[in-house]
Scaffold this active site. Sequence first.
Site, PDB file in Angstrom:
ATOM      1  N   ASP A 192     -28.268 -12.445 -51.107  1.00 28.47           N
ATOM      2  CA  ASP A 192     -27.167 -12.815 -50.207  1.00 28.47           C
ATOM      3  C   ASP A 192     -26.772 -14.280 -50.420  1.00 28.47           C
ATOM      4  O   ASP A 192     -25.589 -14.629 -50.362  1.00 28.47           O
ATOM      5  CB  ASP A 192     -27.611 -12.597 -48.750  1.00 28.47           C
ATOM      6  CG  ASP A 192     -28.267 -11.246 -48.568  1.00 28.47           C
ATOM      7  OD1 ASP A 192     -27.572 -10.236 -48.727  1.00 28.47           O
ATOM      8  OD2 ASP A 192     -29.482 -11.193 -48.327  1.00 28.47           O
ATOM      9  N   HIS A 220     -31.805  -9.338 -43.882  1.00 29.66           N
ATOM     10  CA  HIS A 220     -31.036  -8.863 -45.043  1.00 29.66           C
ATOM     11  C   HIS A 220     -30.352  -7.556 -44.633  1.00 29.66           C
ATOM     12  O   HIS A 220     -30.837  -6.454 -44.898  1.00 29.66           O
ATOM     13  CB  HIS A 220     -31.959  -8.629 -46.247  1.00 29.66           C
ATOM     14  CG  HIS A 220     -31.246  -7.960 -47.388  1.00 29.66           C
ATOM     15  ND1 HIS A 220     -30.244  -8.577 -48.108  1.00 29.66           N
ATOM     16  CD2 HIS A 220     -31.358  -6.723 -47.922  1.00 29.66           C
ATOM     17  CE1 HIS A 220     -29.779  -7.749 -49.030  1.00 29.66           C
ATOM     18  NE2 HIS A 220     -30.445  -6.615 -48.935  1.00 29.66           N
TER      19      HIS A 220
HETATM   20  C1  LMR Z   1     -27.886  -4.956 -51.338  1.00 25.11           C
HETATM   21  O1  LMR Z   1     -27.745  -5.845 -50.522  1.00 25.11           O
HETATM   22  O2  LMR Z   1     -27.173  -4.831 -52.335  1.00 25.11           O
HETATM   23  C2  LMR Z   1     -28.946  -3.928 -51.127  1.00 25.11           C
HETATM   24  O3  LMR Z   1     -29.841  -4.355 -50.178  1.00 25.11           O
HETATM   25  C3  LMR Z   1     -28.368  -2.621 -50.841  1.00 25.11           C
HETATM   26  C4  LMR Z   1     -27.848  -2.477 -49.444  1.00 25.11           C
HETATM   27  O4  LMR Z   1     -28.290  -1.591 -48.755  1.00 25.11           O
HETATM   28  O5  LMR Z   1     -26.979  -3.245 -49.051  1.00 25.11           O
END
Ligand code: LMR
Length: 359
Positions: A192, A220
């Site tokens: 991220d 996350h």
């Molecule tokens: C991402 O952020 O690409 C992964 O964690 C997949 C998701 O579920 O977003």
Amino acid sequence: MGITLVDENAISHLIENFRDDLNVELVQKFGVVSVCFILSYFLIKHIWSSAKMEKEPIRVLVTGAAGQIGYALVPLIARGQMLGPDQPVILHLLDIELAYEALNGVKMELIDAAFPLLKDVLATTDAMEACEGVNIAIMLAGFPRKEGMERIDVMSKNVLVVANPANTNALILKEFAPSIPEKNITCLTMLDHNRALSQIAEKLDVHVTDVKNVIIWGNHSSTLFPDISHATVSTSTDADKPVRELVADDHWFNKEFITTVQQRGAAIIKARKLSSAMSAASAACDHIRNWGTWVSMGVYSDGSYGVQRGLIYSFPVTCENGEWSIVQGLKIDEFSRTKMDATEKELIEEKELAYSCLY
Ligand code: LMR
């Protein structure tokens, strides 16, 4: 005026003595120079051979290694992207029985790629065997719970959890594997963080490495808060200008930017029909490697910034000698506080849910 009588024998004796002294001095000097030369030769030889001496290999466990992220990650590790270009590695690849054939295929490809740093590959479906003696564990897939899991203490100086829900998986690992120091368990929010950097770089038409001090707070998930309050851009012409000032568009930040970073994972799934793999693998390498700048990492909360103690929450951290510390003393405005609290609330709910499943 007196007359000096010169005795010829005495003079020749004097000259003889002087010659002897001179010879002794010359021999001594030569001796000292030779010894210094020999010592320097051995010293240089020693320094040269230690510089060339190979480091001990580091054992890296990758769980779920036959999956998409595993397939993207293992060549990066074998190439030195994670631990450096002079660090030999031994890969321990773990997956479930169903994926064993695919796992063996990954092992064959690793061997065929003839990576100079890759000293050995172990591919197994046995969690105990996979964990034995490893220094770093990257959990792309959760461990199936098995009898005797406390053997986990033979492994893992550091564990990075990537599998979703990453923060809560890391929390459960922390609570149920007490033999691993809690400081050594982290989860991936570097993905991220990199997404936020890239969005800003694109918006300002600068290189991604020019953007610094972005923060990912919290989970996350789609509640994560990408915070640019402390972010700066320094280019060859401008030194450290606040990102907010350069973009000069709060509406873009508070709506489009935040939503794009929060929803990027979902957007990739929609486009690829598969979850992110290449960028996640690259972010995992960035997470383990110390880049000497602020990074975002899901780490246990020590109460910093009022976040509930013990939660695995993404903070801005700096890393030194393999240890992270949370960046302290940042001013948090009201907008940021609300976003940070919302993602914390989600983590508290996830924790309760996880515990209700366990008991
Ligand atoms: C991402 O952020 O690409 C992964 O964690 C997949 C998701 O579920 O977003």
